[in-house]
Design a protein around this motif. Sequence first.
Motif, PDB file in Angstrom:
ATOM      1  N   LYS A  51     -26.219  -2.259  -3.467  1.00  0.00           N
ATOM      2  CA  LYS A  51     -26.573  -0.838  -3.440  1.00  0.00           C
ATOM      3  C   LYS A  51     -27.147  -0.400  -4.790  1.00  0.00           C
ATOM      4  CE  LYS A  51     -24.735   3.695  -2.101  1.00  0.00           C
ATOM      5  NZ  LYS A  51     -25.024   4.493  -3.305  1.00  0.00           N
ATOM      6  N   ARG A  52     -26.487  -0.805  -5.885  1.00  0.00           N
ATOM      7  CA  ARG A  52     -26.956  -0.378  -7.218  1.00  0.00           C
ATOM      8  C   ARG A  52     -28.297  -1.015  -7.546  1.00  0.00           C
ATOM      9  NH1 ARG A  52     -28.170   3.224  -9.904  1.00  0.00           N
ATOM     10  NH2 ARG A  52     -27.678   3.470 -12.119  1.00  0.00           N
ATOM     11  N   GLN A 268     -17.252  -2.677 -10.770  1.00  0.00           N
ATOM     12  CA  GLN A 268     -17.506  -3.830 -11.635  1.00  0.00           C
ATOM     13  C   GLN A 268     -18.852  -4.480 -11.297  1.00  0.00           C
ATOM     14  OE1 GLN A 268     -15.040  -7.752 -11.654  1.00  0.00           O
ATOM     15  NE2 GLN A 268     -13.901  -6.259 -12.860  1.00  0.00           N
ATOM     16  N   ALA A 269     -19.107  -4.626 -10.008  1.00  0.00           N
ATOM     17  CA  ALA A 269     -20.366  -5.215  -9.563  1.00  0.00           C
ATOM     18  C   ALA A 269     -21.547  -4.318  -9.924  1.00  0.00           C
ATOM     19  CB  ALA A 269     -20.324  -5.462  -8.061  1.00  0.00           C
ATOM     20  N   VAL A 273     -24.911  -5.115 -12.436  1.00  0.00           N
ATOM     21  CA  VAL A 273     -26.317  -4.868 -12.095  1.00  0.00           C
ATOM     22  C   VAL A 273     -26.970  -3.973 -13.150  1.00  0.00           C
ATOM     23  CG1 VAL A 273     -27.858  -3.750 -10.441  1.00  0.00           C
ATOM     24  CG2 VAL A 273     -26.015  -5.233  -9.627  1.00  0.00           C
ATOM     25  N   GLU A 274     -26.262  -2.958 -13.592  1.00  0.00           N
ATOM     26  CA  GLU A 274     -26.803  -2.064 -14.626  1.00  0.00           C
ATOM     27  C   GLU A 274     -27.074  -2.817 -15.920  1.00  0.00           C
ATOM     28  OE1 GLU A 274     -23.790   0.928 -14.683  1.00  0.00           O
ATOM     29  OE2 GLU A 274     -24.381   1.738 -12.723  1.00  0.00           O
ATOM     30  N   GLN A 275     -26.181  -3.741 -16.268  1.00  0.00           N
ATOM     31  CA  GLN A 275     -26.398  -4.536 -17.472  1.00  0.00           C
ATOM     32  C   GLN A 275     -27.555  -5.515 -17.287  1.00  0.00           C
ATOM     33  OE1 GLN A 275     -22.857  -6.209 -19.229  1.00  0.00           O
ATOM     34  NE2 GLN A 275     -21.787  -4.248 -19.226  1.00  0.00           N
ATOM     35  N   SER A 284     -31.293  -6.940 -24.147  1.00  0.00           N
ATOM     36  CA  SER A 284     -29.903  -6.859 -24.582  1.00  0.00           C
ATOM     37  C   SER A 284     -29.124  -5.942 -23.649  1.00  0.00           C
ATOM     38  CB  SER A 284     -29.816  -6.319 -26.011  1.00  0.00           C
ATOM     39  OG  SER A 284     -28.474  -6.064 -26.381  1.00  0.00           O
ATOM     40  N   THR A 285     -27.829  -6.246 -23.454  1.00  0.00           N
ATOM     41  CA  THR A 285     -26.978  -5.345 -22.682  1.00  0.00           C
ATOM     42  C   THR A 285     -26.320  -4.308 -23.583  1.00  0.00           C
ATOM     43  OG1 THR A 285     -24.968  -6.676 -22.948  1.00  0.00           O
ATOM     44  CG2 THR A 285     -26.423  -7.219 -21.090  1.00  0.00           C
ATOM     45  N   GLY A 286     -26.299  -4.574 -24.883  1.00  0.00           N
ATOM     46  CA  GLY A 286     -25.590  -3.700 -25.806  1.00  0.00           C
ATOM     47  C   GLY A 286     -24.086  -3.900 -25.772  1.00  0.00           C
TER      48      GLY A 286
END
Length: 312
Positions: A51-52, A268-269, A273-275, A284-286
């Motif tokens: 979904k994300r 969490q999932a 996806v956002e990262q 980078s994910t930061g």
Amino acid sequence: MNFTRRILLASAAVAATLLAPAYASAADLIAIITPSHDNPFFKAEAEGAQKRAEELGYETLVLVHDDDPNKQNQLFDTAIARGAKAIILDNAGADATVAPVRRAKEAGIPSFLIDREIKETGIAVSQIVSNNYQGAQLGAEEFVRLMGEEGKYAELLGREADTNAGIRSAGYHDVIDQYPDLEMVAQQSANWSQTEAYEKMETILQANPEIKGVISGNDTMAMGAWAALKAAGRTDVIVVGFDGSNDVRDSILEGGIKATVLQPAYRQAQIAVEQADQYLRTGSTGQDEKQLMDCVLINSSNAGDLETFALN
């Protein structure tokens, strides 16, 4: 080259493009690989990630490895062949997963792990896991309270190859073992399976009819144990699980299973996806590679607020 030949070549090129597999042009594909969706926890992970990812504009490829490392290897090959931009993974074993994650990295495809860690760092971009030790301690403290700090109990363990199984058991025992009047009379693996847990519980109950409690490494096994206890007319036995599933929520509200520990599978999932999206856009994910998300105790006081591995 004459005009007719140029036309024929151009037509062949167009035809080849039209006949090519659809995924060949899926430039923004994210592969989501989890254990079987028969377990609602893993289904929630896959749905949350899908979904994300689609909200962020990606196409998705949802695959299931059934906790089989060989099948997981094949699915990684599929993701690589399909030109996935990133892989979201709940893995099929801490050791067995190192090689495919490295292979994906070498192919230029970053992996973002959820729920289960692997034993090597630097090959996955993120490893986002529930704080299983903290969560197990919450569950154990509630179990001790429900047991009145005494009595015989059994423990159902998860899969030996799964790091989480060992971490949760250690968290349980670091609390429970402080109470000398709590006696563990059986400790068996049911491999996260409801069916196996039912069978193991039947055997444990026959050998230990005086048992007072069962603490389980996940909700699926807790449900299997509870079903066996109900079938034997032993609804007096205290059962505590781990995951925060809707099935156990319903059992708690009905006065069956007494408690569980919520790990936020769906969110969490989504975070993974956002990262992945941020990493693909910025490099980078930061965040640190290893990230822990705290768990929450679920009992009769807050079970009504639980829905699909999230508190409302």
